[in-house]
Every structure is written in structure tokens, then in C-alpha cells.
Design a protein around this motif. Structure first.
Motif, PDB file in Angstrom:
ATOM      1  N   SER A 141       0.821  -1.215   0.000  1.00  0.00           N
ATOM      2  CA  SER A 141       0.000   0.000   0.000  1.00  0.00           C
ATOM      3  C   SER A 141       0.855   1.266   0.000  1.00  0.00           C
ATOM      4  O   SER A 141       0.467   2.280  -0.561  1.00  0.00           O
ATOM      5  N   ASP A 142       2.070   1.203   0.614  1.00  0.00           N
ATOM      6  CA  ASP A 142       2.875   2.434   0.689  1.00  0.00           C
ATOM      7  C   ASP A 142       3.703   2.676  -0.577  1.00  0.00           C
ATOM      8  O   ASP A 142       4.200   3.778  -0.784  1.00  0.00           O
ATOM      9  N   VAL A 143       3.834   1.653  -1.439  1.00  0.00           N
ATOM     10  CA  VAL A 143       4.630   1.891  -2.650  1.00  0.00           C
ATOM     11  C   VAL A 143       3.770   2.067  -3.900  1.00  0.00           C
ATOM     12  O   VAL A 143       4.283   2.335  -4.974  1.00  0.00           O
ATOM     13  N   VAL A 144       2.441   1.921  -3.735  1.00  0.00           N
ATOM     14  CA  VAL A 144       1.567   2.126  -4.900  1.00  0.00           C
ATOM     15  C   VAL A 144       1.497   3.625  -5.183  1.00  0.00           C
ATOM     16  O   VAL A 144       1.234   4.412  -4.276  1.00  0.00           O
ATOM     17  N   PRO A 145       1.761   4.055  -6.442  1.00  0.00           N
ATOM     18  CA  PRO A 145       1.744   5.494  -6.733  1.00  0.00           C
ATOM     19  C   PRO A 145       0.334   6.072  -6.608  1.00  0.00           C
ATOM     20  O   PRO A 145      -0.659   5.361  -6.784  1.00  0.00           O
ATOM     21  N   ALA A 146       0.300   7.385  -6.316  1.00  0.00           N
ATOM     22  CA  ALA A 146      -0.982   8.047  -6.059  1.00  0.00           C
ATOM     23  C   ALA A 146      -1.928   7.934  -7.251  1.00  0.00           C
ATOM     24  O   ALA A 146      -3.134   7.765  -7.097  1.00  0.00           O
ATOM     25  N   TRP A 147      -1.364   7.993  -8.509  1.00  0.00           N
ATOM     26  CA  TRP A 147      -2.255   7.955  -9.672  1.00  0.00           C
ATOM     27  C   TRP A 147      -3.003   6.624  -9.772  1.00  0.00           C
ATOM     28  O   TRP A 147      -4.093   6.542 -10.343  1.00  0.00           O
ATOM     29  N   ALA A 148      -2.403   5.565  -9.198  1.00  0.00           N
ATOM     30  CA  ALA A 148      -3.084   4.271  -9.258  1.00  0.00           C
ATOM     31  C   ALA A 148      -4.390   4.330  -8.459  1.00  0.00           C
ATOM     32  O   ALA A 148      -5.407   3.752  -8.848  1.00  0.00           O
TER      33      ALA A 148
ATOM     34  N   ILE B  77      -6.917   6.208 -10.558  1.00  0.00           N
ATOM     35  CA  ILE B  77      -7.498   5.352 -11.604  1.00  0.00           C
ATOM     36  C   ILE B  77      -8.512   4.387 -10.979  1.00  0.00           C
ATOM     37  O   ILE B  77      -9.615   4.202 -11.499  1.00  0.00           O
ATOM     38  N   ALA B  78      -8.119   3.824  -9.825  1.00  0.00           N
ATOM     39  CA  ALA B  78      -9.038   2.894  -9.155  1.00  0.00           C
ATOM     40  C   ALA B  78     -10.335   3.618  -8.784  1.00  0.00           C
ATOM     41  O   ALA B  78     -11.433   3.083  -8.970  1.00  0.00           O
ATOM     42  N   PHE B  79     -10.194   4.858  -8.310  1.00  0.00           N
ATOM     43  CA  PHE B  79     -11.378   5.621  -7.923  1.00  0.00           C
ATOM     44  C   PHE B  79     -12.285   5.867  -9.130  1.00  0.00           C
ATOM     45  O   PHE B  79     -13.503   5.677  -9.061  1.00  0.00           O
ATOM     46  N   VAL B  80     -11.663   6.262 -10.264  1.00  0.00           N
ATOM     47  CA  VAL B  80     -12.456   6.542 -11.464  1.00  0.00           C
ATOM     48  C   VAL B  80     -13.172   5.267 -11.933  1.00  0.00           C
ATOM     49  O   VAL B  80     -14.361   5.286 -12.262  1.00  0.00           O
TER      50      VAL B  80
END
Ligand SMILES: C[S@@+](CC[C@H](N)C(=O)[O-])C[C@H]1O[C@@H](n2cnc3c(N)ncnc32)[C@H](O)[C@@H]1O
Length: 254
Positions: free
Chosen positions: A78-85, A88-91
Motif C-alpha cells: 500500500s505504501d509503494v503504490v503510486p498516487a495515480w493508481a 485510476i481505481a477511484f475513477v
């Protein structure tokens, strides 16, 4: 009780599956020879796969398979997943659960046995046209169209990603008697159908019944999966012999 079974119980099962899978993996790991020591990512992927299989055995809905598979990895990284991911998941979630907030109707799917029971019901009642209001991934439309080629099956859907996927599925199935339309169920003229099917939530049922009474022709059927119309007695209830003991509530228009 019904709300507990539908919304909370699956997540309790997910937790049980993950704990059991973790216990199994932790038991097996020390038995592996030294040259077969995998990194934590692979171990967690294996643990997620085992949990996903347990979930199948516990008859968790299919949507939980990828969730179970990826949950341990998501927690570890969870701490290394980039913010844009996350964006994208939210969208993606927004495009799938489009109607959840406004209509209070989430996405869950009619299973094959319930769809087959609906197809028999439609056939038995002499219906030539059927609409699934809020057709999700198109399972009902595809099942009915395949099992009963003489019935024209229409799906109405407004969640963009769900609509696109169901349209694609119907196009790939090449069924002339199946179609998916991008339209709100509140804008659909129900007088065009012999059988109207819905699997929504308790919230829209009173309004939907009023719409059905205004628009549907006498003798035609409104069939609601699981959710009743308050204060209206259905003509009959079909109990489907599936894992979740689905009930199809049948209302005949007067
Ligand atoms: C519980 S799912 C049922 C899916 C499908 N009918 C099935 O049984 O497999 C409800 C669906 O209704 C859709 N929905 C909710 N409100 C809607 C509206 N106003 N117009 C069209 N679709 C709607 C949701 O996007 C969701 O896909």
C-alpha cells in the motif's frame, strides 16, 4: 437479517478465507526446501489465490474472487503504490458504481439459476418481450436471449463502464434478440414489455411500482428479484434453489 446476509456476511467470509489461507501458507512455508523460498510478493499472491478458492467453496459472489486474490498484495504494497493508481481505481469504481449514491442501487448480479428461472417464468407466461431495468453486466439479457430465442430481451443501464462491458458481451454473443440500451430506467416506457424484471434495492421499489402501474399493460408481469414492493402482495413468489435462496416476487398488472 436480509441486509446482514447481503452486505456484511460476504465480508465476514472474506476475512475468514484470508485468515484460513494465511494459516495454511504459514504452515506450509517452513516445509519448503531452502532453494524454493519465494519473495513476499509471490507468497502473498499464493495466499490470495488460496483465499479466493476458499471463497468459491463458500459460494462468495464472483466479484470477490479478484478482491480476495489481490487483497494481501494491496495491503503489503500500500505504501509503494503510486498516487495515480488510486485515482485510476477511484475513477473505475465511480464508472461501475455510478448509481450507488444517487439511486441507492449498488451492483450485484443475478446468478445463472435465477436467470434460468426467470426465462422459464417468461416463457410460461407467454411473454415475447422482457426488459431488465438496471441490467448490470447483461447476464439476465444474455441468459434469457440464449435460453428463449423467441423472447426479445432488453437491458437498460446507466453506469458507463458496466453499460460498455455489457454492450460488448451482447455484441460478442451475436444474439439478434438481445440488446442493451444506455438509458435511465425512469425514462423507459414500460408499456413496450410483457415482462419487466428488476434487481435493485428496497429504495426505488415503491416509485418503480407506481411507474409500472401507470405504464404496463394489464396482465403483464413485474418481477422483482429479492426486493418486495411494500404493502403490495405479489401474485406469487418463486423460490430459486441457488446458494443465496433467491426469491422472485411476481406482480401482475391489473
Ligand atoms: C443490482 S444490479 C443488477 C444487475 C442486473 N439486473 C442483474 O440482475 O444481474 C443493479 C443495476 O442497476 C443499475 N441502475 C441503477 N439505477 C439505474 C437507473 N436509474 N437506470 C439504469 N440503470 C440503473 C446499476 O448501475 C446496476 O448495474
Amino acid at each position: 437479517m436480509r441486509m446482514f446476509r447481503r452486505h456484511l456476511l460476504p465480508w465476514i467470509k472474506v476475512l475468514v478465507c484470508q485468515i484460513l489461507a494465511l494459516a495454511l501458507v504459514l504452515t506450509l512455508l517452513p516445509m519448503l526446501p531452502d532453494d524454493l523460498r519465494f519473495g513476499p510478493g509471490w507468497v502473498l499472491l499464493f495466499e490470495g489465490s488460496v483465499a479466493a478458492l476458499f471463497g468459491l467453496a463458500l459460494r462468495l459472489p464472483r466479484i470477490f474472487f479478484p478482491i480476495q486474490l489481490l487483497l494481501p498484495l494491496a495491503i503489503l504494497y500500500s505504501d509503494v503504490v503510486p498516487a495515480w493508481a488510486f485515482l485510476i481505481a477511484f475513477v473505475l469504481f465511480a464508472l461501475v458504481y455510478w448509481n450507488s449514491a444517487s439511486e441507492q442501487v449498488p451492483l450485484y448480479l443475478t446468478n445463472a439459476k435465477a436467470a434460468a428461472a426467470l426465462a422459464e417464468l417468461a416463457d410460461g407466461s407467454g411473454a415475447k418481450s422482457l426488459v431488465d431495468l438496471g441490467s448490470g453486466l447483461g447476464d439476465v439479457v444474455l441468459h434469457v436471449a440464449r435460453l428463449k430465442p423467441e423472447i426479445s430481451a432488453t437491458g437498460i443501464e446507466t453506469a458507463p463502464l458496466v453499460f460498455a462491458l455489457s454492450r460488448l458481451r451482447v455484441w460478442l454473443a451475436r444474439r439478434a434478440n438481445a440488446r442493451i440500451v444506455y438509458r435511465s430506467l425512469w425514462d423507459e416506457d414500460l408499456s413496450a414489455y410483457d415482462l419487466v424484471y428488476c434487481f435493485l434495492s428496497p429504495v426505488p421499489m415503491p416509485r418503480l411500482y407506481e411507474k409500472a402501474r401507470r405504464e404496463m399493460r394489464p396482465g403483464t408481469l413485474l418481477v422483482s428479484n429479492s426486493f418486495i414492493v411494500p404493502d403490495v402482495t405479489p401474485e406469487r413468489v418463486v423460490a430459486v434453489e441457488d446458494g443465496r435462496r433467491t426469491q422472485l416476487h411476481i406482480y401482475r398488472m391489473g
